[in-house]
Design a protein around this motif. Structure first.
Motif: not given
Length: 66
Positions: A42-66
């Motif tokens: 409709s309006c021509g808006f463009r976006v690029s995404t990079v999608e990764l597997q949930v298992t990879v995302a979990d290991s990358l973004f896991m919060e470390e215990d303090e």
């Protein structure tokens, strides 16, 4: 809605469903991902995404215990 910024299926400008124009494997980060280019018909808006597997995302973004 609090998670509008995470929704990559609708155009943030007009709300129309985005169409995927290109989808290809992408491994620049050292693990398998999929890069998608999307555009609003409709309006021509463009976006690029990079999608990764949930298992990879979990290991990358896991919060470390303090």
């Amino acid at each position: 809605m609090a998670d509008d910024h995470l929704n990559c299926t609708k155009c943030p400008d007009c709300g129309t469903k985005l169409q995927t124009k290109d989808s290809r494997p992408h491994d620049t980060y050292g693990f398998a991902t999929v890069r998608r280019r999307k555009v609003c018909g409709s309006c021509g808006f463009r976006v690029s995404t990079v999608e990764l597997q949930v298992t990879v995302a979990d290991s990358l973004f896991m919060e470390e215990d303090e």
